[in-house]
Motif scaffolding. Sequence first.
Motif, PDB file in Angstrom:
ATOM      1  N   ILE A  56      42.681  17.054   8.397  1.00  0.00           N
ATOM      2  CA  ILE A  56      42.095  16.217   7.362  1.00  0.00           C
ATOM      3  C   ILE A  56      40.689  15.862   7.830  1.00  0.00           C
ATOM      4  CG2 ILE A  56      42.267  14.041   6.096  1.00  0.00           C
ATOM      5  CD1 ILE A  56      45.321  14.137   6.714  1.00  0.00           C
ATOM      6  N   SER A  57      39.721  15.982   6.932  1.00  0.00           N
ATOM      7  CA  SER A  57      38.332  15.734   7.300  1.00  0.00           C
ATOM      8  C   SER A  57      37.627  14.922   6.225  1.00  0.00           C
ATOM      9  CB  SER A  57      37.586  17.063   7.502  1.00  0.00           C
ATOM     10  OG  SER A  57      36.241  16.834   7.819  1.00  0.00           O
ATOM     11  N   GLY A  58      36.673  14.119   6.663  1.00  0.00           N
ATOM     12  CA  GLY A  58      35.829  13.374   5.738  1.00  0.00           C
ATOM     13  C   GLY A  58      34.552  14.116   5.402  1.00  0.00           C
ATOM     14  N   THR A  59      34.361  15.287   6.005  1.00  0.00           N
ATOM     15  CA  THR A  59      33.181  16.111   5.755  1.00  0.00           C
ATOM     16  C   THR A  59      33.502  17.112   4.645  1.00  0.00           C
ATOM     17  OG1 THR A  59      32.560  15.926   8.083  1.00  0.00           O
ATOM     18  CG2 THR A  59      31.528  17.697   6.814  1.00  0.00           C
ATOM     19  N   PRO A  60      32.655  17.202   3.631  1.00  0.00           N
ATOM     20  CA  PRO A  60      32.918  18.180   2.564  1.00  0.00           C
ATOM     21  C   PRO A  60      33.057  19.596   3.133  1.00  0.00           C
ATOM     22  CG  PRO A  60      31.162  16.697   1.914  1.00  0.00           C
ATOM     23  CD  PRO A  60      31.448  16.424   3.370  1.00  0.00           C
ATOM     24  N   PRO A  61      33.973  20.378   2.580  1.00  0.00           N
ATOM     25  CA  PRO A  61      34.222  21.725   3.108  1.00  0.00           C
ATOM     26  C   PRO A  61      33.060  22.685   2.866  1.00  0.00           C
ATOM     27  CG  PRO A  61      35.487  21.356   1.110  1.00  0.00           C
ATOM     28  CD  PRO A  61      34.837  20.053   1.446  1.00  0.00           C
ATOM     29  N   GLN A  62      32.938  23.642   3.756  1.00  0.00           N
ATOM     30  CA  GLN A  62      31.968  24.726   3.600  1.00  0.00           C
ATOM     31  C   GLN A  62      32.412  25.619   2.446  1.00  0.00           C
ATOM     32  OE1 GLN A  62      29.166  25.296   5.451  1.00  0.00           O
ATOM     33  NE2 GLN A  62      29.524  23.381   6.542  1.00  0.00           N
ATOM     34  N   PRO A  63      31.463  26.299   1.789  1.00  0.00           N
ATOM     35  CA  PRO A  63      31.842  27.238   0.729  1.00  0.00           C
ATOM     36  C   PRO A  63      32.823  28.299   1.260  1.00  0.00           C
ATOM     37  CG  PRO A  63      29.469  26.906   0.747  1.00  0.00           C
ATOM     38  CD  PRO A  63      30.015  26.221   1.974  1.00  0.00           C
ATOM     39  N   GLY A  64      33.796  28.617   0.456  1.00  0.00           N
ATOM     40  CA  GLY A  64      34.771  29.625   0.839  1.00  0.00           C
ATOM     41  C   GLY A  64      36.013  29.071   1.517  1.00  0.00           C
ATOM     42  N   ARG A  65      35.978  27.824   1.924  1.00  0.00           N
ATOM     43  CA  ARG A  65      37.159  27.211   2.545  1.00  0.00           C
ATOM     44  C   ARG A  65      38.112  26.733   1.459  1.00  0.00           C
ATOM     45  NH1 ARG A  65      37.327  25.936   7.995  1.00  0.00           N
ATOM     46  NH2 ARG A  65      39.512  26.011   7.421  1.00  0.00           N
ATOM     47  N   THR A  67      40.659  23.950   0.395  1.00  0.00           N
ATOM     48  CA  THR A  67      41.018  22.568   0.678  1.00  0.00           C
ATOM     49  C   THR A  67      41.580  21.919  -0.577  1.00  0.00           C
ATOM     50  OG1 THR A  67      38.846  21.702   0.060  1.00  0.00           O
ATOM     51  CG2 THR A  67      39.144  22.321   2.382  1.00  0.00           C
ATOM     52  N   LEU A  68      42.189  20.775  -0.377  1.00  0.00           N
ATOM     53  CA  LEU A  68      42.548  19.892  -1.482  1.00  0.00           C
ATOM     54  C   LEU A  68      41.840  18.577  -1.220  1.00  0.00           C
ATOM     55  CD1 LEU A  68      46.416  20.386  -1.849  1.00  0.00           C
ATOM     56  CD2 LEU A  68      44.630  21.243  -3.356  1.00  0.00           C
ATOM     57  N   GLU A  69      41.149  18.072  -2.220  1.00  0.00           N
ATOM     58  CA  GLU A  69      40.530  16.756  -2.074  1.00  0.00           C
ATOM     59  C   GLU A  69      41.619  15.703  -2.243  1.00  0.00           C
ATOM     60  OE1 GLU A  69      36.609  14.241  -3.429  1.00  0.00           O
ATOM     61  OE2 GLU A  69      37.099  16.086  -4.496  1.00  0.00           O
ATOM     62  N   LEU A  70      41.564  14.692  -1.398  1.00  0.00           N
ATOM     63  CA  LEU A  70      42.581  13.650  -1.434  1.00  0.00           C
ATOM     64  C   LEU A  70      42.180  12.551  -2.405  1.00  0.00           C
ATOM     65  CD1 LEU A  70      43.362  13.308   2.369  1.00  0.00           C
ATOM     66  CD2 LEU A  70      44.598  14.625   0.650  1.00  0.00           C
ATOM     67  N   ALA A  71      43.096  12.170  -3.255  1.00  0.00           N
ATOM     68  CA  ALA A  71      42.886  11.035  -4.141  1.00  0.00           C
ATOM     69  C   ALA A  71      42.869   9.760  -3.305  1.00  0.00           C
ATOM     70  CB  ALA A  71      44.001  10.977  -5.185  1.00  0.00           C
ATOM     71  N   GLU A  72      42.248   8.728  -3.837  1.00  0.00           N
ATOM     72  CA  GLU A  72      42.148   7.452  -3.116  1.00  0.00           C
ATOM     73  C   GLU A  72      43.518   6.924  -2.692  1.00  0.00           C
ATOM     74  OE1 GLU A  72      40.646   2.895  -3.926  1.00  0.00           O
ATOM     75  OE2 GLU A  72      39.864   4.500  -5.192  1.00  0.00           O
ATOM     76  N   TRP A  83      37.633   5.823   4.533  1.00  0.00           N
ATOM     77  CA  TRP A  83      36.802   6.994   4.265  1.00  0.00           C
ATOM     78  C   TRP A  83      36.379   6.992   2.807  1.00  0.00           C
ATOM     79  CZ3 TRP A  83      39.057  11.927   7.009  1.00  0.00           C
ATOM     80  CH2 TRP A  83      39.229  11.655   8.370  1.00  0.00           C
ATOM     81  N   LYS A  84      35.148   7.440   2.552  1.00  0.00           N
ATOM     82  CA  LYS A  84      34.659   7.524   1.173  1.00  0.00           C
ATOM     83  C   LYS A  84      35.298   8.699   0.422  1.00  0.00           C
ATOM     84  CE  LYS A  84      30.152   5.445   2.088  1.00  0.00           C
ATOM     85  NZ  LYS A  84      30.608   4.128   2.035  1.00  0.00           N
ATOM     86  N   ALA A  85      35.567   9.789   1.126  1.00  0.00           N
ATOM     87  CA  ALA A  85      36.214  10.974   0.550  1.00  0.00           C
ATOM     88  C   ALA A  85      36.914  11.708   1.688  1.00  0.00           C
ATOM     89  CB  ALA A  85      35.185  11.876  -0.110  1.00  0.00           C
ATOM     90  N   ALA A  86      37.916  12.505   1.340  1.00  0.00           N
ATOM     91  CA  ALA A  86      38.638  13.264   2.367  1.00  0.00           C
ATOM     92  C   ALA A  86      39.204  14.540   1.754  1.00  0.00           C
ATOM     93  CB  ALA A  86      39.759  12.422   2.971  1.00  0.00           C
ATOM     94  N   TRP A  87      39.313  15.553   2.608  1.00  0.00           N
ATOM     95  CA  TRP A  87      39.863  16.849   2.222  1.00  0.00           C
ATOM     96  C   TRP A  87      40.891  17.269   3.257  1.00  0.00           C
ATOM     97  CZ3 TRP A  87      34.963  15.216   1.730  1.00  0.00           C
ATOM     98  CH2 TRP A  87      34.362  15.337   0.478  1.00  0.00           C
TER      99      TRP A  87
END
Length: 141
Positions: A56-65, A67-72, A83-87
């Motif tokens: 799980i990361s708070g850094t937006p994914p690189q293109p081509g990866r 991921t699922l963005e996590l809802a609040e 975290w402001k956002a997570a994937w």
Amino acid sequence: MKPEDLKSGVIVDYPYLWRWQQERGETEGRKDRPVCVAIALRRLDSSKTYLALLAISGTPPQPGRRTLELAEIECRRAGIKTWKAAWIYIDEYNFDIAEWSYYLDLSQEPRGRFSKSFMMKLAAECSPFFKTRQSRVDRTD
């Protein structure tokens, strides 16, 4: 925490080793990060708990990866509510054995746990990647 507490959806801290780091010859994760226990299999004929761990990361994914963005709400359940956002990365995973792990700290308390409905969605999304060995980063050495 005991190995049997590591169930699907549980979030713990773990020094995740990214596949790109392994391909460069690295053997240690650079920092502890939240990971989701995607699969925890306990063999009846042994005392081993096999784990598939997703980063799980708070850094937006690189293109081509993938991921699922996590809802609040899932961030709160996972214990990463600040975290402001997570994937969650679904295109690779760390494979480890809880009882033999050099990396998993069994003295920690879990951060949280994803909902059953989110885990069902996650399982469907990452299933194709679990079928290939190229998605697996083996931490059992």
